[in-house]
Structures are given as structure tokens and as C-alpha cells.
Scaffold this motif. Structure first.
Motif, PDB file in Angstrom:
ATOM      1  N   PHE A 254      30.218  49.438  24.944  1.00 19.31           N
ATOM      2  CA  PHE A 254      29.331  48.864  25.945  1.00 19.31           C
ATOM      3  C   PHE A 254      29.451  47.338  25.965  1.00 19.31           C
ATOM      4  N   LEU A 255      28.927  46.763  27.028  1.00 17.92           N
ATOM      5  CA  LEU A 255      28.838  45.316  27.180  1.00 17.92           C
ATOM      6  C   LEU A 255      27.377  44.976  27.431  1.00 17.92           C
ATOM      7  N   SER A 256      26.837  44.044  26.661  1.00 15.97           N
ATOM      8  CA  SER A 256      25.468  43.573  26.829  1.00 15.97           C
ATOM      9  C   SER A 256      25.508  42.164  27.426  1.00 15.97           C
ATOM     10  N   PHE A 257      24.787  41.978  28.525  1.00 16.69           N
ATOM     11  CA  PHE A 257      24.736  40.650  29.137  1.00 16.69           C
ATOM     12  C   PHE A 257      24.158  39.624  28.177  1.00 16.69           C
ATOM     13  N   VAL A 258      23.155  40.036  27.387  1.00 15.11           N
ATOM     14  CA  VAL A 258      22.535  39.111  26.437  1.00 15.11           C
ATOM     15  C   VAL A 258      23.508  38.775  25.319  1.00 15.11           C
ATOM     16  N   ASP A 259      24.109  39.793  24.713  1.00 18.16           N
ATOM     17  CA  ASP A 259      25.025  39.583  23.591  1.00 18.16           C
ATOM     18  C   ASP A 259      26.213  38.714  23.985  1.00 18.16           C
TER      19      ASP A 259
ATOM     20  N   SER B  40       6.232  46.924  30.088  1.00 14.11           N
ATOM     21  CA  SER B  40       6.108  45.492  29.776  1.00 14.11           C
ATOM     22  C   SER B  40       7.446  44.781  29.896  1.00 14.11           C
ATOM     23  N   GLY B  41       8.518  45.554  29.980  1.00 16.20           N
ATOM     24  CA  GLY B  41       9.851  44.988  30.153  1.00 16.20           C
ATOM     25  C   GLY B  41      10.821  46.099  30.492  1.00 16.20           C
ATOM     26  N   ILE B  42      11.949  45.745  31.086  1.00 11.36           N
ATOM     27  CA  ILE B  42      12.947  46.760  31.439  1.00 11.36           C
ATOM     28  C   ILE B  42      14.336  46.289  31.037  1.00 11.36           C
ATOM     29  N   VAL B  43      15.178  47.255  30.753  1.00 14.81           N
ATOM     30  CA  VAL B  43      16.592  46.996  30.501  1.00 14.81           C
ATOM     31  C   VAL B  43      17.383  47.730  31.578  1.00 14.81           C
TER      32      VAL B  43
ATOM     33  N   LEU C 282       7.174  65.785  21.897  1.00 19.00           N
ATOM     34  CA  LEU C 282       8.017  65.281  20.806  1.00 19.00           C
ATOM     35  C   LEU C 282       8.443  63.845  21.070  1.00 19.00           C
ATOM     36  N   LEU C 283       8.836  63.565  22.307  1.00 17.20           N
ATOM     37  CA  LEU C 283       9.288  62.212  22.651  1.00 17.20           C
ATOM     38  C   LEU C 283       8.158  61.204  22.516  1.00 17.20           C
ATOM     39  N   GLN C 284       6.952  61.624  22.915  1.00 21.14           N
ATOM     40  CA  GLN C 284       5.818  60.715  22.815  1.00 21.14           C
ATOM     41  C   GLN C 284       5.461  60.433  21.364  1.00 21.14           C
ATOM     42  N   ASN C 285       5.646  61.464  20.518  1.00 17.10           N
ATOM     43  CA  ASN C 285       5.334  61.302  19.104  1.00 17.10           C
ATOM     44  C   ASN C 285       6.436  60.584  18.330  1.00 17.10           C
ATOM     45  N   GLU C 286       7.616  60.507  18.937  1.00 16.56           N
ATOM     46  CA  GLU C 286       8.753  59.888  18.261  1.00 16.56           C
ATOM     47  C   GLU C 286       9.370  58.795  19.151  1.00 16.56           C
ATOM     48  N   ARG C 287       8.540  57.929  19.645  1.00 13.90           N
ATOM     49  CA  ARG C 287       9.040  56.866  20.514  1.00 13.90           C
ATOM     50  C   ARG C 287      10.031  55.987  19.778  1.00 13.90           C
ATOM     51  N   ARG C 288      11.143  55.759  20.437  1.00  7.99           N
ATOM     52  CA  ARG C 288      12.198  54.956  19.829  1.00  7.99           C
ATOM     53  C   ARG C 288      11.962  53.483  20.122  1.00  7.99           C
ATOM     54  N   GLN C 289      12.097  52.666  19.114  1.00 10.19           N
ATOM     55  CA  GLN C 289      11.943  51.225  19.304  1.00 10.19           C
ATOM     56  C   GLN C 289      13.314  50.609  19.525  1.00 10.19           C
ATOM     57  N   VAL C 290      13.387  49.745  20.514  1.00 12.35           N
ATOM     58  CA  VAL C 290      14.637  49.065  20.838  1.00 12.35           C
ATOM     59  C   VAL C 290      14.666  47.717  20.131  1.00 12.35           C
ATOM     60  N   LYS C 291      15.616  47.579  19.219  1.00 15.27           N
ATOM     61  CA  LYS C 291      15.757  46.331  18.465  1.00 15.27           C
ATOM     62  C   LYS C 291      17.043  45.584  18.826  1.00 15.27           C
ATOM     63  N   SER C 292      17.947  46.272  19.510  1.00 15.17           N
ATOM     64  CA  SER C 292      19.228  45.649  19.849  1.00 15.17           C
ATOM     65  C   SER C 292      19.875  46.395  21.012  1.00 15.17           C
ATOM     66  N   SER C 293      20.963  45.851  21.515  1.00 14.67           N
ATOM     67  CA  SER C 293      21.698  46.505  22.590  1.00 14.67           C
ATOM     68  C   SER C 293      22.297  47.830  22.127  1.00 14.67           C
ATOM     69  N   VAL C 294      22.576  47.956  20.833  1.00 15.08           N
ATOM     70  CA  VAL C 294      23.101  49.212  20.285  1.00 15.08           C
ATOM     71  C   VAL C 294      22.083  50.330  20.484  1.00 15.08           C
ATOM     72  N   ASP C 295      20.806  50.004  20.320  1.00 20.29           N
ATOM     73  CA  ASP C 295      19.751  50.999  20.518  1.00 20.29           C
ATOM     74  C   ASP C 295      19.721  51.487  21.968  1.00 20.29           C
ATOM     75  N   ILE C 296      19.924  50.577  22.896  1.00 16.59           N
ATOM     76  CA  ILE C 296      19.974  50.952  24.312  1.00 16.59           C
ATOM     77  C   ILE C 296      21.175  51.854  24.575  1.00 16.59           C
ATOM     78  N   TYR C 297      22.318  51.496  24.014  1.00 14.22           N
ATOM     79  CA  TYR C 297      23.527  52.306  24.189  1.00 14.22           C
ATOM     80  C   TYR C 297      23.299  53.732  23.672  1.00 14.22           C
ATOM     81  N   ASN C 298      22.703  53.850  22.499  1.00 12.81           N
ATOM     82  CA  ASN C 298      22.434  55.169  21.933  1.00 12.81           C
ATOM     83  C   ASN C 298      21.403  55.938  22.747  1.00 12.81           C
TER      84      ASN C 298
END
Length: 234
Positions: free
Chosen positions: A225-230, A177-180, A105-121
Motif C-alpha cells: 500500500f501507499l499512505s499519503f501521510v507516510d 470523529s475522523g475518516i481515512v 462481535l465487531l462492536q465488542n472488538e473494535r480495532r484501534q488504528v495506530k498506523s497506516s498498516v492497521d488501515i491496510y489490514n
């Protein structure tokens, strides 16, 4: 010196509470348990001469401690292990099948990260209500979709220490390709410490050398949350 007649190293109930699989899960979380300890919880009991953990270790040894190989075992294969009857074999197979279905299910529904809010969720299921600090990495592919999130360090109430080598080992093994970077503050304080900032700089520099960019560092609390980028810390 007298010997405690109630103590038997083969009986889980005679162990220190924090060393028993069920109690360990309650105290430290599921990620703190080994594969054998998780299987011991599934099978529930051992034999006259073996604890449930001993039996589970035997099961894992039979597949060279490879959980993927274990998932390929049938009832006849599993019941070759001492202490494993049909009922326990079926329980193990059912648990592994549930894990496989979840992965699908997770592989079929990969979540795309568009913002720090997505990481928090993304991290809420892992870090919400934790009373100790944990350090995680969220690995992303080139489309910024989540490949996998893994814990790399577990600490106490006020801090945890992570090893950069472990972080990049996970990322390279999963062809990220990248990490948070993500770690929680059980205190609820949304402020980056000097140590947090220095570690982030160190990891960002290492990522540049490996062509594996550190995209953000998020400090997680139950209420925000606190985002270093934001926040322009990066």
C-alpha cells in the motif's frame, strides 16, 4: 418481429446474466447487490407468477425497506408475504441473526488504528483480489477505533469516481470523529495520480470546514500500500 418464447421477465434465468443476483454477486461483489437481491439469493426461488427478486422486494416493501425492521420480524410476520413459507422465513431469520451476532462481535472488538498498516489490514477483507477499483472510507471515533468501513464508489479497472457529499454524509450519520480514505489499484501500481491528490486536497479542505478531519488516504494493492501521510503527500 418474432417474440422469443423462452423469455419470461418473471423468471430470473431469462434475465441477462449480470442482472441475476447470484451472477451479479460473482461479477460485481456482494456490495453491488440490493437488500432485496441478497434476500432473493437466500430464498432461492419465487412462485409461478413472481421471481425470487419479486418476492424479496415484497418482503422489503412490507418493512418499508428497513433491514433493521426486517430483523424484528418473526415467522408469522414473514409468511404473510406472498411466496414466503416457513422454510424461507426461517432462512431469512437465520441469516439476519448471523449478521447481528457478527455486529455484536465487531462492536465488542473494535480495532484501534495506530498506523497506516492497521488501515491496510482493516481493508484486506474488502479489497483483496478485486479486479476493479473501489473507493472506501474508514470512519473512526475519538479513540481512533473503527466505527465502520463503507464503500462509496465502484468503478472499472482503471478508475472510479466518488462524490464528496456521499463521503461526508456517511461520516456524519455515523458520528465519526475522523475518516481515512482508501481506494485500490488493481494494476498493483503504488503511485498517487494527480486526480488522487487533487481529490484528497478537496476532501481534506471540506473536512476541516465540517470539523471532520481526513486523516490519511491509502492506496491499496494486493502486495502492499501507499499512505499519503507516510509518503509526505498530505
Amino acid at each position: 418481429m418474432s417474440e422469443d418464447n423462452n423469455y419470461n421477465p418473471r423468471k430470473i434465468l431469462s434475465w441477462a446474466e449480470e442482472d441475476r443476483p447470484r451472477e451479479k454477486l460473482m461479477l460485481k461483489g456482494r456490495a453491488a447487490l440490493s437488500d432485496a437481491e441478497l434476500i432473493a439469493i437466500l430464498i432461492g426461488s419465487g412462485t409461478v407468477s413472481l421471481s425470487a427478486v419479486d418476492v424479496a422486494k415484497g418482503v422489503m416493501n412490507s418493512v418499508s425497506n428497513n433491514i433493521n425492521q426486517l430483523a424484528r420480524q418473526g415467522i408469522k410476520d414473514l409468511t404473510k408475504n406472498k411466496g414466503i413459507g416457513e422454510a424461507k422465513a426461517i432462512t431469512i431469520m437465520a441469516a439476519l441473526e448471523l449478521g447481528r451476532r457478527r455486529t455484536d462481535l465487531l462492536q465488542n472488538e473494535r480495532r484501534q488504528v495506530k498506523s497506516s498498516v492497521d488501515i491496510y489490514n482493516e481493508m484486506k477483507p474488502h479489497l483483496m483480489d478485486k479486479l476493479h477499483e473501489e473507493f472506501w472510507i474508514v470512519m473512526l471515533n475519538r479513540a481512533n477505533e473503527v466505527i465502520k468501513s463503507v464503500v462509496v464508489s465502484v468503478g472499472g479497472v482503471s478508475g472510479t469516481i466518488c462524490d464528496p457529499k456521499i463521503i461526508f454524509k456517511h461520516a456524519l450519520e455515523n458520528t465519526a470523529s475522523g475518516i481515512v480514505l482508501v481506494h485500490n489499484h488493481p494494476s498493483g501500481q503504488l503511485k498517487a495520480s494527480k486526480a488522487d491528490i487533487n481529490l484528497t486536497i478537496q476532501l481534506k479542505q471540506a473536512g476541516q470546514i465540517l470539523d471532520l478531519p481526513v486523516l490519511d488516504h491509502v492506496i491499496f494493492t494486493d502486495k502492499g500500500f501507499l499512505s499519503f501521510v507516510d509518503d509526505g503527500i498530505f
